[in-house]
Design a protein around this motif. Structure first.
Motif, mmCIF file in Angstrom:
data_model
loop_
_atom_site.group_PDB
_atom_site.id
_atom_site.type_symbol
_atom_site.label_atom_id
_atom_site.label_comp_id
_atom_site.label_asym_id
_atom_site.label_seq_id
_atom_site.Cartn_x
_atom_site.Cartn_y
_atom_site.Cartn_z
ATOM 1 N N SER A 212 0.831 -1.199 0.000
ATOM 2 C CA SER A 212 0.000 0.000 0.000
ATOM 3 C C SER A 212 0.869 1.254 0.000
ATOM 4 O O SER A 212 1.847 1.343 0.743
ATOM 5 N N GLY A 213 0.487 2.204 -0.827
ATOM 6 C CA GLY A 213 1.201 3.477 -0.860
ATOM 7 C C GLY A 213 0.348 4.568 -0.249
ATOM 8 O O GLY A 213 -0.091 5.476 -0.937
ATOM 9 N N LYS A 214 0.071 4.465 1.045
ATOM 10 C CA LYS A 214 -0.847 5.399 1.690
ATOM 11 C C LYS A 214 -0.354 6.835 1.614
ATOM 12 O O LYS A 214 -1.132 7.770 1.488
ATOM 13 N N ALA A 215 0.946 7.019 1.697
ATOM 14 C CA ALA A 215 1.486 8.374 1.669
ATOM 15 C C ALA A 215 1.548 8.928 0.242
ATOM 16 O O ALA A 215 1.224 10.082 -0.015
ATOM 17 N N THR A 216 1.954 8.088 -0.709
ATOM 18 C CA THR A 216 2.155 8.548 -2.090
ATOM 19 C C THR A 216 0.944 8.308 -2.983
ATOM 20 O O THR A 216 0.911 8.753 -4.124
ATOM 21 N N ARG A 217 -0.052 7.546 -2.473
ATOM 22 C CA ARG A 217 -1.225 7.153 -3.254
ATOM 23 C C ARG A 217 -0.833 6.314 -4.460
ATOM 24 O O ARG A 217 -1.526 6.299 -5.474
ATOM 25 N N GLU A 218 0.277 5.634 -4.354
ATOM 26 C CA GLU A 218 0.732 4.772 -5.438
ATOM 27 C C GLU A 218 1.020 3.388 -4.868
ATOM 28 O O GLU A 218 2.035 3.156 -4.232
ATOM 29 N N ASN A 219 0.067 2.480 -5.073
ATOM 30 C CA ASN A 219 0.265 1.111 -4.628
ATOM 31 C C ASN A 219 1.206 0.383 -5.583
ATOM 32 O O ASN A 219 1.348 0.769 -6.745
ATOM 33 N N ARG A 220 1.826 -0.660 -5.082
ATOM 34 C CA ARG A 220 2.737 -1.443 -5.900
ATOM 35 C C ARG A 220 2.442 -2.929 -5.745
ATOM 36 O O ARG A 220 1.981 -3.372 -4.697
ATOM 37 N N ALA A 221 2.719 -3.678 -6.801
ATOM 38 C CA ALA A 221 2.474 -5.118 -6.774
ATOM 39 C C ALA A 221 3.693 -5.863 -7.299
ATOM 40 O O ALA A 221 4.232 -5.523 -8.360
ATOM 41 N N LEU A 222 4.115 -6.857 -6.550
ATOM 42 C CA LEU A 222 5.193 -7.754 -6.965
ATOM 43 C C LEU A 222 4.538 -9.070 -7.347
ATOM 44 O O LEU A 222 4.002 -9.770 -6.485
ATOM 45 N N ILE A 223 4.557 -9.366 -8.636
ATOM 46 C CA ILE A 223 3.818 -10.516 -9.164
ATOM 47 C C ILE A 223 4.790 -11.601 -9.616
ATOM 48 O O ILE A 223 5.771 -11.318 -10.307
ATOM 49 N N TYR A 224 4.491 -12.835 -9.220
ATOM 50 C CA TYR A 224 5.263 -14.000 -9.651
ATOM 51 C C TYR A 224 4.404 -14.846 -10.587
ATOM 52 O O TYR A 224 3.665 -15.723 -10.140
ATOM 53 N N PRO A 225 4.464 -14.586 -11.899
ATOM 54 C CA PRO A 225 3.706 -15.400 -12.856
ATOM 55 C C PRO A 225 4.319 -16.798 -12.982
ATOM 56 O O PRO A 225 5.426 -17.062 -12.506
#
Length: 256
Positions: A198-211
């Motif tokens: 969660s990017g609560k401060a920056t409003r930019e969430n991130r996802a690390l995906i393992y396909p």
């Protein structure tokens, strides 16, 4: 590497039902055990999400402890990561989070915790201060010592508290519960795991995906702008997720 967690409210492992019956101030009114698809008989349609994480056993107990009623659920999963995943989707507005070396969340009516490969939910329907204050002492009767923490990838560079800031998904259903935009992004994509920061401060969430393979990595890349790709590797892709969480998801004092 997986570490051991020295949760300060730990207890020694013995047959829990037998022990609880012998402890002063604890009355086990009912105990039920569900395995595999038997979860459908307990959850009324909510079992699919749990089964995606591989829940193979649920022990549910109705308890009375020091005059207060509690509902205790212990879900057993394949790994600490899976236990954390279920937990991460159910924690909102913690009054207290990740204390005493534990991964836990205390809210008005519930105490939740990750203990190794177990997700534990303790509900106290009255929401009284007495029930809330006694929740830790009750739960320590059912929590084991020195359990493994979930193995969190270094690339996420996250510091505690984890609760409320980090989520883990095993498939499309759980990923869409993490963030709704991931449902379309992962349509037709086969994944092994997904971490959401969660990017609560920056409003930019991130996802690390393992396909599952490089073909699925390329499919994800083709669906997002180049600037949203933060990093790629042999078996992962790290991306920006611009959609904000819906405030409605955080409205319940319960974790379900």
């Amino acid at each position: 590497m997986k570490e051991k967690i020295g949760c300060l409210i730990a207890f020694f492992l013995i047959p829990l039902f037998i022990y609880a019956q012998q402890i002063k101030d604890v009355e086990v009114k009912r105990e039920r055990v569900f395995t595999g698809e038997g979860l459908y008989g307990y959850m009324n349609g909510g079992a699919d999400l749990y089964l995606e994480y591989g829940v193979y056993k649920l022990t549910a107990r109705d308890l009375i402890y020091k005059g207060e009623e509690y509902m205790l659920e212990i879900y057993e999963l394949p790994s600490p990561e899976d236990a954390f995943g279920i937990y991460s989707l159910h924690v909102f507005k913690c009054m207290r989070a990740d204390t005493l070396g534990c991964i836990d969340c205390l809210s008005t009516y519930q105490l939740q915790r990750v203990s190794g490969n177990k997700y534990i939910s303790l509900v106290f329907p009255t929401g009284s201060a007495v029930a809330r204050n006694e929740a830790d002492s009750l739960l320590r009767l059912f929590v084991s010592e020195n359990e493994e923490k979930p193995a969190i990838p270094d690339i996420l560079d996250i510091k505690e508290p984890l609760s409320g800031n980090l989520k883990f998904a095993r498939g499309k259903l759980s990923a869409s519960n993490v963030q709704s935009s991931l449902f379309n992004l992962l349509d037709g994509v086969k994944i092994k795991a997904l971490w959401h920061l969660s990017g609560k401060a920056t409003r930019e969430n991130r996802a690390l995906i393992y396909p599952e393979d490089k073909v699925n990595i390329k499919l994800i890349k083709s669906r997002i702008p180049d600037e949203d790709v933060l990093m790629t590797g042999e078996n992962y892709i790290f991306i920006k997720c611009r959609e904000e969480e819906s405030p409605a998801q955080n409205s319940s004092p319960f974790g379900f």
